[in-house]
Design a protein around this motif. Structure first.
Motif, short mmCIF file in Angstrom:
data_model
loop_
_atom_site.label_atom_id
_atom_site.label_comp_id
_atom_site.label_asym_id
_atom_site.label_seq_id
_atom_site.Cartn_x
_atom_site.Cartn_y
_atom_site.Cartn_z
N ALA A 77 -47.92 58.39 80.29
CA ALA A 77 -48.08 56.94 80.63
C ALA A 77 -47.55 55.99 79.76
CB ALA A 77 -49.62 56.64 80.73
N TYR A 78 -46.33 56.48 78.87
CA TYR A 78 -45.88 55.65 77.72
C TYR A 78 -45.23 54.57 78.44
CZ TYR A 78 -41.98 54.13 75.01
OH TYR A 78 -41.07 53.17 74.35
N ASN A 79 -45.54 53.43 77.51
CA ASN A 79 -44.60 52.10 77.73
C ASN A 79 -44.75 51.45 76.10
OD1 ASN A 79 -46.49 49.96 77.84
ND2 ASN A 79 -46.85 50.71 79.95
N ASP A 80 -43.84 50.97 75.76
CA ASP A 80 -44.23 50.26 74.64
C ASP A 80 -44.44 48.87 74.53
OD1 ASP A 80 -41.65 48.78 75.22
OD2 ASP A 80 -40.33 49.84 73.71
N MET A 115 -51.08 49.65 83.10
CA MET A 115 -51.11 48.43 83.02
C MET A 115 -52.34 48.09 82.33
SD MET A 115 -52.61 46.94 86.55
CE MET A 115 -52.92 45.29 86.18
N CYS A 116 -52.54 46.94 81.56
CA CYS A 116 -53.53 46.57 80.57
C CYS A 116 -54.63 45.31 81.08
CB CYS A 116 -52.86 46.15 79.28
SG CYS A 116 -54.06 45.59 78.11
N ASP A 117 -55.75 45.79 81.28
CA ASP A 117 -56.56 44.59 81.94
C ASP A 117 -56.65 43.73 80.89
OD1 ASP A 117 -56.80 46.47 83.97
OD2 ASP A 117 -58.95 46.86 83.56
N GLY A 118 -56.80 43.92 79.67
CA GLY A 118 -56.71 42.91 78.43
C GLY A 118 -55.57 41.72 78.83
N GLY A 125 -52.27 39.49 88.36
CA GLY A 125 -52.15 40.96 88.25
C GLY A 125 -53.44 41.63 88.09
N MET A 126 -54.51 41.19 87.65
CA MET A 126 -55.77 41.90 87.37
C MET A 126 -56.23 42.49 88.97
SD MET A 126 -58.26 43.23 86.02
CE MET A 126 -58.43 42.74 84.52
N GLN A 127 -55.78 41.70 89.98
CA GLN A 127 -55.99 42.21 91.41
C GLN A 127 -55.36 43.38 91.81
OE1 GLN A 127 -55.88 39.05 94.05
NE2 GLN A 127 -56.89 37.57 92.62
N CYS A 158 -55.73 54.62 78.51
CA CYS A 158 -56.60 53.41 79.05
C CYS A 158 -57.12 53.27 80.48
CB CYS A 158 -55.83 52.13 78.73
SG CYS A 158 -55.51 51.79 76.91
N ASP A 159 -57.71 52.31 80.65
CA ASP A 159 -58.72 51.89 81.79
C ASP A 159 -58.59 52.79 82.89
OD1 ASP A 159 -59.17 50.09 79.80
OD2 ASP A 159 -59.67 48.52 81.14
N LYS A 160 -57.33 52.43 83.80
CA LYS A 160 -57.58 53.36 84.98
C LYS A 160 -56.27 54.54 84.85
CE LYS A 160 -59.36 49.62 86.14
NZ LYS A 160 -59.26 49.02 84.86
N ILE A 161 -55.72 54.63 83.81
CA ILE A 161 -54.89 55.62 83.65
C ILE A 161 -55.16 56.94 83.52
CG2 ILE A 161 -52.98 56.35 82.05
CD1 ILE A 161 -53.69 52.73 81.91
N VAL A 162 -56.34 57.28 82.45
CA VAL A 162 -56.96 58.42 82.59
C VAL A 162 -57.50 58.92 83.76
CG1 VAL A 162 -58.68 59.74 81.10
CG2 VAL A 162 -56.96 58.53 80.03
N PRO A 163 -58.37 57.93 84.45
CA PRO A 163 -58.94 58.45 85.72
C PRO A 163 -58.04 59.01 86.48
CG PRO A 163 -60.28 56.68 84.89
CD PRO A 163 -58.96 56.88 83.96
N GLY A 164 -56.95 58.17 86.70
CA GLY A 164 -55.81 58.40 87.73
C GLY A 164 -55.19 59.48 87.39
#
Length: 621
Positions: A77-80, A115-118, A125-127, A158-164
């Motif tokens: 899930a790399y991005n900088d 993506m980052c919820d923060g 985009g949060m949707q 992060c948030d949805k990445i690990v569950p996905g």
């Protein structure tokens, strides 16, 4: 460690296993058949296989022609742009060398979005945030779909990445898989100070310049944000599920120990393959006992309420049916053992220094609240996760972890907890079923009865707050049409400072929503994830301003007084057509139409989500 497992933990585990028996048996049969067939690339036609190793260097080409060396997929899930994922830039070559040292070969199989919820808080985009979990699962499946691999390394935080990533990996459950963390950033501005600045900004007492300075001092370097939200809850859960190497979750990026743990992950996954001699497929690791262990760890640590969605979805991806009732019953016997922001002032670095996951697992095992007899990527037995990694003479070793907390204000033993039950409750009543995280809510605020103030969008609530129309009286703020079928179920963090201001002024306030609040819900009692959601005709769609509502975390009730909602027509509606377009939202219209209910994981996958359903268009009254 042979402590008898608590009878409630045993009862919940047994009923999950019985409820899941047909689906779990079918899942295991499928992955065992895939594993018995051996390396999939051995059955590829010559042209297919040649495509699979065309770009590999010469030694890799020779290895990939045969079946003797394991080939490991790297999915990242790399991005900088995102601090938590920026460290992954350097991981693939390190992991490739480590796998080669262990006698295998590795290929970068694919990237997934992150993506980052923060960043997207309060933005359109949060949707897309919750839907991104299932996109990540599908992206992971595509990365693994080439039938070239004998194992996998998953790089995400992060948030949805690990569950996905985990849901996607479980669809290839015959592959041994190790999750590789990046660690939290060093501590910056204390979280309590940051929260105070946010609240003063909401009151208009400080300007944007001071707010931005505080935020920049808090989120200041590469690594995961240091509060205990969904990202760090992910890390703790991956470790307790046995998918991280022990003690690897909260080691800071760029340190020698972090680098050694990354190398060790590559070496370890090669050994877990069929060719490596310790065949440990991920679908066998994530079983009913492991899922219950994850639930217990979430409750004991006051972790993110997002996992009432994610753990249900993860379990179903492995053929296991987990319910909110299971979580509620476990919560009644699992003590609250941590105070990490937003449940207290400390951050995850402080938690780690106080004894961290090693001590948490130790004390929960001693109390009989975890299943010790489980498979993990470190070997058999959860006791391995009571150890801590150390560099001894430059070499990585695991030593016995702490047997007492080094800071009782942050981390406590199970026999002297902060509270005797977990930080999560399930609420039921005429307004539906929801969850509430009470870890950071003072006891005197856990029950609120007040008139409803009903809004169809968080922006309308914030406008009312700024206009002063919420001042003076007790209220239950109802923010509806925020569920997965309505608009993707965005997090509603922007409500927290305003609600905090009202509570600090002496008003009794609570929140009821079919949306999300995540791990940062804070000190306000918030009934979230309410289902059935308003967009599908749920009770919230019939609520009116002034209706008397009770949010009672102690009794587990979400009540309405003196009103029969069946006599009313729905009001308001979810956005439709061009109202839900822009920022890519229109591309996800099919997700809204097929997504399942919150209590089934809010997923678009029919294997564990609800059947496709039409989103009704409700005209405003």
């Amino acid at each position: 460690m042979t402590t008898r497992v608590h009878p409630v933990v045993t009862e919940v585990t047994d009923r999950i296993a019985e409820r899941s028996r047909p689906a779990r048996a079918a899942y295991l049969a499928r992955i065992r058949e895939a594993g018995d067939r051996g390396p999939a690339r051995g059955r590829l036609a010559c042209a297919n296989l040649a495509h699979g190793f065309a770009a590999a260097p010469e030694p890799g080409k020779r290895a990939l022609r045969g079946k003797t060396k394991p080939n490991v997929a790297i999915v990242s899930a790399y991005n900088d742009m995102l601090s938590a994922h920026q460290p992954f830039e350097s991981y693939p070559p390190v992991l490739k060398r480590s796998v080669m040292r262990a006698g295998g070969i590795a290929q970068f199989a694919g990237g997934v979005p992150a993506m980052c919820d923060g960043i997207t808080q309060g933005r359109d985009g949060m949707q897309l945030s919750l839907f991104s979990r299932d996109v990540i699962a599908m992206s992971t499946a595509i990365a693994l779909s080439h039938d070239m691999f004998d194992g996998a390394l998953m790089l995400g935080v992060c948030d949805k990445i690990v569950p996905g990533l985990l849901i996607g990996a479980l669809s290839f459950g015959h592959l041994p898989t190790v999750f590789v963390p990046a660690g939290p950033m060093p501590s910056g501005l204390p979280n309590g100070e940051k929260a105070q600045v946010r609240q003063r900004y909401a009151e208009g007492k400080v300007g944007r310049e001071e707010l931005l300075e505080a935020e920049a001092a808090s989120y200041h370097s590469a690594g995961t944000c240091t509060f205990y939200g969904t990202a760090n809850s992910n890390q703790l859960l991956m470790e307790v599920l046995g998918l991280h190497l022990p003690g690897s979750s909260f080691v800071n990026p760029g340190t020698p120990l972090r680098e050694a743990l990354t190398r060790a992950a590559g070496e370890r996954v090669a050994g877990l393959t069929a060719q490596g001699g310790e065949y440990t497929p991920i679908g066998e690791v994530v079983d009913e006992r492991a899922i219950v262990n994850a639930c217990v760890a979430l409750l004991a640590s006051g972790g993110s309420s997002n996992h009432t969605l994610h753990l249900v979805a993860i379990a179903r991806a492995a053929g296991i049916t987990l319910t909110w009732a299971d979580l509620a019953d476990l919560s009644a016997v699992v003590p609250s053992l941590t105070r990490i922001y937003p449940n207290g002032p400390a951050d995850v670095n402080h938690f780690h220094a106080a004894g961290g996951i090693a001590f948490l697992v130790h004390t929960l095992l001693r109390a009989g609240l975890l299943h010790e007899d489980v498979r993990t990527v470190a070997g058999h037995g959860l006791w391995r996760y009571t150890t801590e990694p150390r560099l001894v003479g430059g070499e990585l070793a695991w030593e016995e972890g702490p047997k007492r907390s080094l800071d009782l204000d942050v981390l406590r033993p199970a026999d002297a907890p902060f509270s005797v039950d977990g930080g999560l409750k399930v609420l039921t009543g005429p307004l539906g079923t929801g969850v509430i995280k009470v870890s950071a809510v003072a006891a005197e605020h856990r029950t609120v009865t007040a008139p409803a103030r009903v809004f169809d969008d968080q922006a309308d609530f914030l406008a009312a707050f700024e206009a002063g129309s919420l001042d003076g009286g007790d209220l239950v703020a109802v923010i509806r049409y925020q569920g997965p079928a309505a608009n993707g179920m965005p997090e509603l963090h922007k409500l927290t400072p305003a609600l905090g201001v009202l509570q600090d002024r002496g008003q009794r306030v609570a929140l009821v929503t079919d949306g999300r609040m995540s791990g940062a819900s804070g000190k306000i009692p918030a009934a979230i994830h309410v289902t059935p959601e308003a967009a599908l005709g749920g009770p919230l769609s019939r609520l009116r301003d002034g209706d008397l509502v009770t949010v009672d975390a102690a009794a587990g009730r979400l009540d309405l007084h003196g009103v029969d909602l069946h006599d009313r027509e729905p009001q308001g509606r979810a956005p439709r057509g061009e109202e839900w377009a822009g920022t890519g939202r229109e591309l996800f219209a099919a997700f809204r139409a097929t997504v399942g209910a919150s209590d089934t994981g809010a997923s678009v996958f029919p294997s564990y989500g609800a059947a496709p359903q039409e989103v009704p268009v409700v005209q405003p009254v």
